[in-house]
Design an enzyme around this catalytic site. Structure first.
Site, PDB file in Angstrom:
ATOM      1  N   ASN A   1      29.848  50.826  42.540  1.00 11.68           N
ATOM      2  CA  ASN A   1      29.190  52.024  43.096  1.00 11.68           C
ATOM      3  C   ASN A   1      27.721  52.172  42.704  1.00 11.68           C
ATOM      4  OD1 ASN A   1      30.021  52.603  40.497  1.00 11.68           O
ATOM      5  ND2 ASN A   1      30.612  54.714  40.956  1.00 11.68           N
TER       6      ASN A   1
ATOM      7  N   ARG B   1      22.872  49.612  32.147  1.00 11.39           N
ATOM      8  CA  ARG B   1      23.370  50.543  31.131  1.00 11.39           C
ATOM      9  C   ARG B   1      24.178  49.812  30.056  1.00 11.39           C
ATOM     10  NH1 ARG B   1      26.117  56.063  33.225  1.00 11.39           N
ATOM     11  NH2 ARG B   1      28.086  54.960  33.115  1.00 11.39           N
TER      12      ARG B   1
ATOM     13  N   ALA C   1      31.286  43.613  40.077  1.00  8.64           N
ATOM     14  CA  ALA C   1      32.347  43.847  41.055  1.00  8.64           C
ATOM     15  C   ALA C   1      32.195  42.847  42.199  1.00  8.64           C
ATOM     16  CB  ALA C   1      32.264  45.270  41.579  1.00  8.64           C
TER      17      ALA C   1
ATOM     18  N   GLU D   1      34.288  53.431  30.365  1.00 10.54           N
ATOM     19  CA  GLU D   1      33.808  54.532  31.217  1.00 10.54           C
ATOM     20  C   GLU D   1      34.740  54.581  32.413  1.00 10.54           C
ATOM     21  OE1 GLU D   1      31.624  56.599  30.390  1.00 10.54           O
ATOM     22  OE2 GLU D   1      30.481  55.563  28.826  1.00 10.54           O
TER      23      GLU D   1
ATOM     24  N   ARG E   1      25.905  62.796  46.571  1.00 14.07           N
ATOM     25  CA  ARG E   1      25.121  61.669  46.061  1.00 14.07           C
ATOM     26  C   ARG E   1      26.016  60.435  46.069  1.00 14.07           C
ATOM     27  NH1 ARG E   1      23.192  59.575  40.640  1.00 14.07           N
ATOM     28  NH2 ARG E   1      25.138  60.413  39.833  1.00 14.07           N
TER      29      ARG E   1
ATOM     30  N   CYS F   1      31.734  58.519  39.493  1.00 12.93           N
ATOM     31  CA  CYS F   1      32.754  59.110  38.615  1.00 12.93           C
ATOM     32  C   CYS F   1      32.330  60.501  38.180  1.00 12.93           C
ATOM     33  CB  CYS F   1      33.046  58.201  37.426  1.00 12.93           C
ATOM     34  SG  CYS F   1      31.572  57.652  36.599  1.00 12.93           S
TER      35      CYS F   1
ATOM     36  N   GLU G   1      41.001  61.342  41.935  1.00  8.08           N
ATOM     37  CA  GLU G   1      39.557  61.179  42.029  1.00  8.08           C
ATOM     38  C   GLU G   1      39.262  60.856  43.492  1.00  8.08           C
ATOM     39  OE1 GLU G   1      38.003  57.946  39.670  1.00  8.08           O
ATOM     40  OE2 GLU G   1      36.095  58.977  39.446  1.00  8.08           O
TER      41      GLU G   1
HETATM   42  P1  ADP Z   1      37.264  50.557  41.757  1.00  4.12           P
HETATM   43  O1  ADP Z   1      38.580  51.194  42.095  1.00  4.12           O
HETATM   44  O2  ADP Z   1      36.140  51.484  41.640  1.00  4.12           O
HETATM   45  O3  ADP Z   1      36.973  49.305  42.521  1.00  4.12           O
HETATM   46  P2  ADP Z   1      38.200  48.997  39.576  1.00  4.12           P
HETATM   47  O4  ADP Z   1      38.579  49.560  38.272  1.00  4.12           O
HETATM   48  O5  ADP Z   1      39.239  48.412  40.446  1.00  4.12           O
HETATM   49  O6  ADP Z   1      37.408  50.155  40.267  1.00  4.12           O
HETATM   50  O7  ADP Z   1      37.081  47.892  39.416  1.00  4.12           O
HETATM   51  C1  ADP Z   1      36.019  47.971  38.499  1.00  4.12           C
HETATM   52  C2  ADP Z   1      35.712  46.588  37.989  1.00  4.12           C
HETATM   53  O8  ADP Z   1      36.870  46.093  37.316  1.00  4.12           O
HETATM   54  C3  ADP Z   1      35.394  45.550  39.056  1.00  4.12           C
HETATM   55  O9  ADP Z   1      34.404  44.677  38.542  1.00  4.12           O
HETATM   56  C4  ADP Z   1      36.704  44.824  39.227  1.00  4.12           C
HETATM   57  O10 ADP Z   1      36.538  43.490  39.664  1.00  4.12           O
HETATM   58  C5  ADP Z   1      37.205  44.821  37.803  1.00  4.12           C
HETATM   59  N1  ADP Z   1      38.666  44.648  37.663  1.00  4.12           N
HETATM   60  C6  ADP Z   1      39.650  45.145  38.429  1.00  4.12           C
HETATM   61  N2  ADP Z   1      40.867  44.774  37.952  1.00  4.12           N
HETATM   62  C7  ADP Z   1      40.634  44.027  36.833  1.00  4.12           C
HETATM   63  C8  ADP Z   1      41.464  43.356  35.867  1.00  4.12           C
HETATM   64  N3  ADP Z   1      42.802  43.401  35.936  1.00  4.12           N
HETATM   65  N4  ADP Z   1      40.855  42.695  34.858  1.00  4.12           N
HETATM   66  C9  ADP Z   1      39.510  42.666  34.758  1.00  4.12           C
HETATM   67  N5  ADP Z   1      38.686  43.272  35.616  1.00  4.12           N
HETATM   68  C10 ADP Z   1      39.225  43.957  36.650  1.00  4.12           C
END
Ligand code: ADP
Length: 494
Positions: A168, A176, A193, A267, A295, A301, A398
């Site tokens: 996001n 950060r 991500a 976080e 925004r 979050c 959320e």
């Molecule tokens: P969102 O729902 O906002 O996409 P996530 O928590 O799924 O949030 O993703 C946030 C970050 O965590 C991303 O970089 C994603 O690739 C990573 N992520 C998701 N699942 C896992 C996991 N099991 N282990 C490590 N990283 C993960």
């Protein structure tokens, strides 16, 4: 509200910028081609693939950790002033490349260009702030109570860190974490991500140009976050895990980190209450609501999730926010005057539709919006919905999208109870002109952060973070660098 047509072709300046963004893994200071099917990065405003990039395997992840571990001692021994000046150079380069970073974030994430520019400013401030903190890491020293020796307390870098960032805020969530880690003398492996890896890759190039030595920062985008992350987290050379993302993933990562008793910063999600009292300045409350809700297209979050409005002003508040929402322009973030971009993907659009449907089936009324418009891209109309009933998913989950959901209250105690009826505790917003009431709310609302008569609290100089299931640790401020330092006590007998 106006829905702007999205063009499906990339403009020449967009294609030219995308061609300059590295498409490899960044390991040990070198760009590497991946060995498996690439990650296809989409423009969420059109659904079109805009770039293909290398996709890290678990072996690549371990090689990135090898590089971070190999560089750790030399970076920890690098003078704080040198580390500070590299970060400061990175800040300056980011200002020079501001237009590129803003456009790149709009292309891969969808936020309007003006907001992307705002993120360059916000994200850059972490580089400047922690360049200033790098030279102020200090401890304490004194005689022991028995008078038999001197106690010295110093701060040491924790060691190699694994940083997992969300989609996001592609730049700010990276700076950060990276800036305080580097300021503290830690080396890092960053997993951006998979939906928005381009900004982090472009930023890796900037860090190298600023003089960050090889191996200090390594970047491994991957489409298989879990299988790449698990071996890194299980490796005894890793000393710290910092994650920003959803609470369910945070829980999983905390369990994995527990195996090696890793330091962690988490976080996680939020479900921010936005409380408007009958004595509030409604102009300010409406202005704050627009910022806190819309925004980043509601995908933050810190986004206000539940508008808890005194029954005597609720109708007027709803009328005014609806008027503002109806004046929004929805479209591709690069287009002039667009104020609301697309959501990140089609799952997000489906989730908005489901939340509205659930609330309406329980008796809520949609004042404006409520639908996904026809056409390309992952759009959802900015929505105002009132009479949201207790038990609705809109109040529990959320939202992470452009839905402004209003409930009412009559007494201060009721407002506090409503604000706290969530497992989250990231941020709360309160609007009142009564200072004593404001102070009581600050004391009673159970969150890590509060905004009093404002809808935006984030600042690189402030400790960002939550209580309850919103996470552990703080990012930014004086606290932020301590997430990457460990305390060492030494006794020197007299
Ligand atoms: P969102 O729902 O906002 O996409 P996530 O928590 O799924 O949030 O993703 C946030 C970050 O965590 C991303 O970089 C994603 O690739 C990573 N992520 C998701 N699942 C896992 C996991 N099991 N282990 C490590 N990283 C993960």
């Amino acid at each position: 509200m106006t829905i702007v047509d999205t063009t499906t072709e990339l403009a020449p300046n967009e294609a030219e910028l995308l061609a300059r963004v590295p498409d490899g893994l960044f390991i040990g200071g070198r760009w590497e081609a991946g060995t498996r099917d690439p990650i296809e990065v989409q423009d969420p405003a059109t659904g079109r693939v805009i770039k293909r990039i290398a996709n890290a395997t678990p072996e690549d992840g371990i090689r990135a950790l090898d590089a971070a571990a190999a560089a750790a001692d030399a970076w920890a021994a690098t003078a704080p002033r040198v580390r500070a000046e590299i970060l400061r150079r990175a800040f300056d380069l980011l200002q020079e490349r501001r237009a590129d970073f803003a456009l790149l974030m709009t292309l891969e994430m969808g936020k309007p260009l003006a907001e992307a520019n705002g993120e360059v400013t916000y994200g850059g401030e972490f580089l400047r702030w922690f360049s200033e903190e790098a030279v102020r890491i200090s401890g304490r020293f004194g005689q022991n109570p028995e008078g038999t020796g001197t106690m010295v307390v110093s701060q040491r870098p924790v060691g190699p860190c694994y940083l997992i960032t969300p989609w996001n805020f592609p730049l700010a969530m990276a700076t950060r974490k990276i800036a305080p880690a580097l300021a503290a003398g830690c080396t890092v492996v960053v997993k951006p991500a998979e939906l928005t890896p381009l900004t982090t890759l472009f930023f890796a190039q900037l860090l190298a140009d600023a003089g960050v030595p090889d191996g200090v920062v390594n970047i491994i985008p991957t489409s298989t976050a879990r299988t790449v992350s698990e071996p890194i987290i299980a490796d005894p050379r890793l000393r710290k895990l910092s994650f920003t993302g959803s609470t369910p993933v945070g829980r999983t990562l905390l369990a994995q980190a527990g195996q090696n008793v890793l330091r962690t910063s988490m976080e996680l999600g939020g479900n921010a209450p936005f409380v408007v009292f009958d004595d509030a300045d409604l102009d300010k409350a409406v202005e704050g609501a627009m910022l806190a809700k819309f925004r980043n297209i509601g995908q933050a979050c810190t986004a206000a999730n539940r508008f808890i409005v005194h029954e005597s002003v609720a109708e007027e508040f709803a009328r005014r926010v609806t008027e503002k929402v109806q004046a929004f322009r929805v479209g591709r973030g690069t287009d002039d005057g667009v104020t609301i971009g697309p959501l990140i993907d089609d799952r997000a659009v489906a989730s908005m539709a489901k939340l509205v449907e659930d609330a309406v089936s329980r008796g809520a009324r949609v004042l404006t919006g409520g639908n996904a418009p026809e056409g390309d891209g992952f759009f959802f109309e900015p929505t105002v919905i009132v009479d949201v009933q207790p038990g609705s998913e809109l109040l529990r989950e959320e939202i992470f999208g452009p839905i402004l959901a209003i409930t009412t209250f009559s007494t201060e105690d009721e407002a506090v109870a409503a604000a706290n009826s969530t497992e989250y505790g990231l941020v709360g917003y309160v609007f009142t002109q009564d200072l004593a009431r404001g102070q009581r709310m600050i004391d009673r609302v159970d969150t890590g952060m509060m905004g009093l008569n404002t809808g935006l609290v984030s600042n690189a100089a402030a400790p960002f973070g939550g209580v309850k299931q919103s996470g552990l640790g703080r990012e930014g401020g004086l606290e932020g660098i301590h997430e990457y330092l460990s305390t060492k006590y030494t006794l020197i007998p007299a």
